[in-house]
Enzyme design. Structure first.
Site, short mmCIF file in Angstrom:
data_model
loop_
_atom_site.label_atom_id
_atom_site.label_comp_id
_atom_site.label_asym_id
_atom_site.label_seq_id
_atom_site.Cartn_x
_atom_site.Cartn_y
_atom_site.Cartn_z
N HIS A 1 -5.73 72.56 -50.54
CA HIS A 1 -6.94 72.75 -49.72
C HIS A 1 -8.13 72.96 -50.64
O HIS A 1 -8.01 73.59 -51.69
CB HIS A 1 -6.77 73.97 -48.79
CG HIS A 1 -7.71 73.98 -47.65
ND1 HIS A 1 -9.01 74.43 -47.77
CD2 HIS A 1 -7.56 73.57 -46.36
CE1 HIS A 1 -9.60 74.32 -46.59
NE2 HIS A 1 -8.76 73.79 -45.73
N ASP B 1 -1.99 71.71 -41.61
CA ASP B 1 -1.36 70.45 -41.17
C ASP B 1 0.11 70.35 -41.50
O ASP B 1 0.79 69.43 -41.04
CB ASP B 1 -2.10 69.27 -41.81
CG ASP B 1 -3.52 69.17 -41.30
OD1 ASP B 1 -4.45 69.20 -42.12
OD2 ASP B 1 -3.70 69.11 -40.06
C1 SDX Z 1 -7.73 69.84 -43.56
O1 SDX Z 1 -11.95 71.51 -45.44
C2 SDX Z 1 -11.28 72.00 -44.47
O2 SDX Z 1 -11.49 73.11 -44.02
C3 SDX Z 1 -10.28 71.05 -43.86
C4 SDX Z 1 -9.34 71.64 -42.83
C5 SDX Z 1 -10.08 71.99 -41.56
O3 SDX Z 1 -9.57 72.83 -40.81
O4 SDX Z 1 -11.13 71.36 -41.28
O5 SDX Z 1 -8.68 72.77 -43.32
C6 SDX Z 1 -8.27 70.62 -42.40
O6 SDX Z 1 -8.27 68.80 -43.86
C7 SDX Z 1 -6.59 70.43 -44.37
C8 SDX Z 1 -6.24 69.54 -45.62
C9 SDX Z 1 -5.32 68.42 -45.13
N1 SDX Z 1 -5.12 67.41 -46.18
C10 SDX Z 1 -3.91 67.31 -46.78
O7 SDX Z 1 -2.94 68.05 -46.57
C11 SDX Z 1 -3.82 66.13 -47.72
C12 SDX Z 1 -3.14 66.56 -49.03
N2 SDX Z 1 -4.03 67.44 -49.75
C13 SDX Z 1 -4.94 66.90 -50.66
O8 SDX Z 1 -5.33 65.61 -50.56
C14 SDX Z 1 -5.95 67.89 -51.23
O9 SDX Z 1 -5.30 69.06 -51.47
C15 SDX Z 1 -7.21 68.16 -50.41
C16 SDX Z 1 -7.93 66.90 -50.06
C17 SDX Z 1 -6.84 68.89 -49.17
C18 SDX Z 1 -8.12 69.04 -51.25
O10 SDX Z 1 -8.53 68.27 -52.32
P1 SDX Z 1 -9.57 68.85 -53.41
O11 SDX Z 1 -10.06 70.20 -53.07
O12 SDX Z 1 -10.60 67.82 -53.65
O13 SDX Z 1 -8.65 69.07 -54.66
P2 SDX Z 1 -8.30 67.96 -55.67
O14 SDX Z 1 -8.00 66.68 -54.96
O15 SDX Z 1 -9.35 67.97 -56.74
O16 SDX Z 1 -6.93 68.52 -56.23
C19 SDX Z 1 -6.91 69.48 -57.27
C20 SDX Z 1 -5.69 69.12 -58.11
C21 SDX Z 1 -5.62 67.64 -58.49
O17 SDX Z 1 -4.91 67.56 -59.68
P3 SDX Z 1 -5.77 67.32 -61.06
O18 SDX Z 1 -6.62 66.07 -60.84
O19 SDX Z 1 -6.62 68.57 -61.21
O20 SDX Z 1 -4.72 67.15 -62.13
O21 SDX Z 1 -4.50 69.36 -57.30
C22 SDX Z 1 -3.82 68.13 -57.10
C23 SDX Z 1 -4.79 67.01 -57.41
O22 SDX Z 1 -4.10 65.85 -57.87
N3 SDX Z 1 -3.43 68.10 -55.69
C24 SDX Z 1 -2.24 67.73 -55.24
C25 SDX Z 1 -2.30 67.90 -53.84
N4 SDX Z 1 -3.51 68.35 -53.50
C26 SDX Z 1 -4.20 68.46 -54.65
N5 SDX Z 1 -1.12 67.26 -55.88
C27 SDX Z 1 -0.07 66.98 -55.07
N6 SDX Z 1 -0.04 67.12 -53.71
C28 SDX Z 1 -1.14 67.58 -53.08
N7 SDX Z 1 -1.13 67.71 -51.74
#
Ligand code: SDX
Length: 421
Positions: free
Chosen positions: A299, A356
């Site tokens: 998140h 989710d």
């Molecule tokens: C919702 O914003 C909100 O409030 C949203 C929400 C709401 O109520 O409105 O809470 C609802 O959207 C919840 C999130 C649902 N999405 C997912 O579950 C999809 C999977 N999660 C990711 O795509 C990710 O965690 C995000 C999009 C939710 C957050 O992404 P960020 O904050 O931009 O973080 P990032 O992508 O920069 O990740 C940081 C690191 C990265 O690694 P590095 O590049 O630093 O090496 O963590 C890794 C990412 O690759 N990472 C994951 C991961 N999520 C982040 N690695 C594996 N699996 C994951 N799920």
């Protein structure tokens, strides 16, 4: 702050709780520089009194009330009143609000024709984008955003009609007739009957399912300045009518990184299938060369457990027990969570289950197809979008949102006629 040979000072503003902000509204005028923050990871876009999130502590408050207490003791109608009005309603206020909402549940009969233009296998979110956007073609008497009464009626219409629109999208996809609202039922009971009821026989609302779904709606009601809420605010800042703004929010929510994650998370759990396959998927999630991510994990704000996921996991057990469901997918979810939370990669990057991760397991047990999961998220989030939109419109300082950029394209060059290229 010193930029070049120029010294500039910027005020620090404090909210009631949470991080202070550096007020940089004069930065460009004074320094000729923009800030640079793609994804807005360090940017506050507005003042808001609706929802507070402490990502490190896993805290979520709506108008000061903790989400766990609201989910346990309140109702979606009561939380909707709270978000819109700032205070919990008295018994009379809640009854009056619920009555008002129930009087807007029907759709203009012409709107029902819109569904017939879609293929039966259209994704329900595509239908939601189309039908909600079309509302502005039917309710001209509540699109003047400068008129508080118009804003009030359109807010109530959107909250009230979302369940009818969502249920009709499901009915159309399964080839069953639309079921009209029955206003003797609760907001959530009405939605269940419009979705799963058929004209051929009476429909009994299961109170355990009604309570669980109402709680799920509470958990999805609002969440600060997330992507879809920011989309609604940006659309609203141009003066667009509320129906168009909410349609924009629905489109943004659809993305798998946002509201589409509940559908993607359940599909992922089903693809994993059995606990012995979990290590393979965890390895893929950690592999930089593999675009696969654990859906329902991570998140932007929560770097601790999403408090909504905690309530969700508890609700899964209640629904499974009540419906005598024995779906192995829940076991896969529990073991995946356990293994991920003990894996150094997830610990170091502070990746926890979010709202989710479990929601799809419950919605599937209730009988919703995965394609309806994000529709339910949009149904519930409508009250948050509407409350945030009203807050923005009422903010005397609000102006059209218009970010700038770091330009990396070619400098000026003369046009070259095609016969000279
Ligand atoms: C919702 O914003 C909100 O409030 C949203 C929400 C709401 O109520 O409105 O809470 C609802 O959207 C919840 C999130 C649902 N999405 C997912 O579950 C999809 C999977 N999660 C990711 O795509 C990710 O965690 C995000 C999009 C939710 C957050 O992404 P960020 O904050 O931009 O973080 P990032 O992508 O920069 O990740 C940081 C690191 C990265 O690694 P590095 O590049 O630093 O090496 O963590 C890794 C990412 O690759 N990472 C994951 C991961 N999520 C982040 N690695 C594996 N699996 C994951 N799920």
């Amino acid at each position: 702050m010193k930029i070049g040979d120029k010294e500039s000072n910027y005020a620090i503003r404090s909210g009631t709780i949470g991080p202070d902000v550096i007020d940089i509204r004069k930065l460009y005028a004074e320094t000729g520089c923009f800030t640079y923050d793609p994804g807005f990871t360090s940017t506050a876009s507005c003042d808001s009194a609706l929802t507070y999130i402490d990502g490190d502590e896993g805290v979520l408050l709506h108008r000061g009330y903790p989400i766990g207490e609201l989910a346990e003791d309140s109702s979606f109608m009561e939380v909707s009143y709270l978000l819109l009005n700032g205070e919990l309603p008295s018994k009379d206020e809640l009854e009056s609000f619920s009555y008002t909402i129930s009087r807007h549940t029907m759709l203009h009969e012409q709107l029902m024709q819109f569904y017939r233009g879609f293929r039966r296998d259209a994704h329900p979110m595509a239908i939601m984008c189309g039908v909600v956007g079309a509302l502005s073609a039917f309710y001209h008497d509540s699109t003047d955003i400068a008129d508080p009464e118009h804003r009030r009626i359109s807010s109530h219409r959107l909250i009230a009609k979302m369940p009818t629109i969502a249920a009709a999208a499901y009915k159309y996809s399964v080839g069953q007739p639309f079921v009209y609202p029955d206003n003797s039922l609760s907001y959530t009971g009405n939605f269940l009957r419009m979705t799963f009821g058929v004209p051929a026989e009476p429909y009994e609302v299961n109170p355990v399912v009604e309570r669980a779904l109402d709680r799920i709606f509470i958990l999805h009601a609002d969440h600060e300045q997330n992507a879809s809420t920011s989309t609604v605010r940006l659309a609203g800042s141009s003066g667009a009518n509320p129906f168009a703004c909410i349609a924009a929010g629905i489109a943004c929510l659809w993305g798998p990184a946002h509201g589409g994650a509940n559908e993607a998370a359940l599909n992922m759990l089903r693809e994993i299938g059995t606990p012995d396959k979990i290590p393979e998927y965890i390895a893929r999630a950690k592999d930089k060369n593999d675009p696969f991510r654990l859906m329902g994990f991570g998140h932007r704000v929560y770097k601790n457990y999403d408090p909504r996921a905690t309530v969700m996991q508890k609700t899964v057990r209640e629904v499974f027990d009540a419906l005598k469901v024995n779906d192995p997918v829940f076991e896969v979810a529990l073991q995946l969570e356990e293994m991920a939370l003990n894996d150094p990669y997830f610990i170091e990057k502070k990746l926890f289950p979010n709202v989710d991760f479990y929601s799809g397991v419950i919605l599937s047990a209730i009988g919703f197809p995965t394609t309806m999961f994000t529709v339910l998220f949009a149904l519930a989030r409508t009250v948050g979008w509407v409350a945030q939109w009203n807050e923005m419109i009422s903010d005397p300082g609000q102006k059209i949102g218009r970010p700038r950029q770091l330009y990396t394209g070619p400098t000026q060059r003369p046009y070259v006629p095609v016969d000279k290229r």
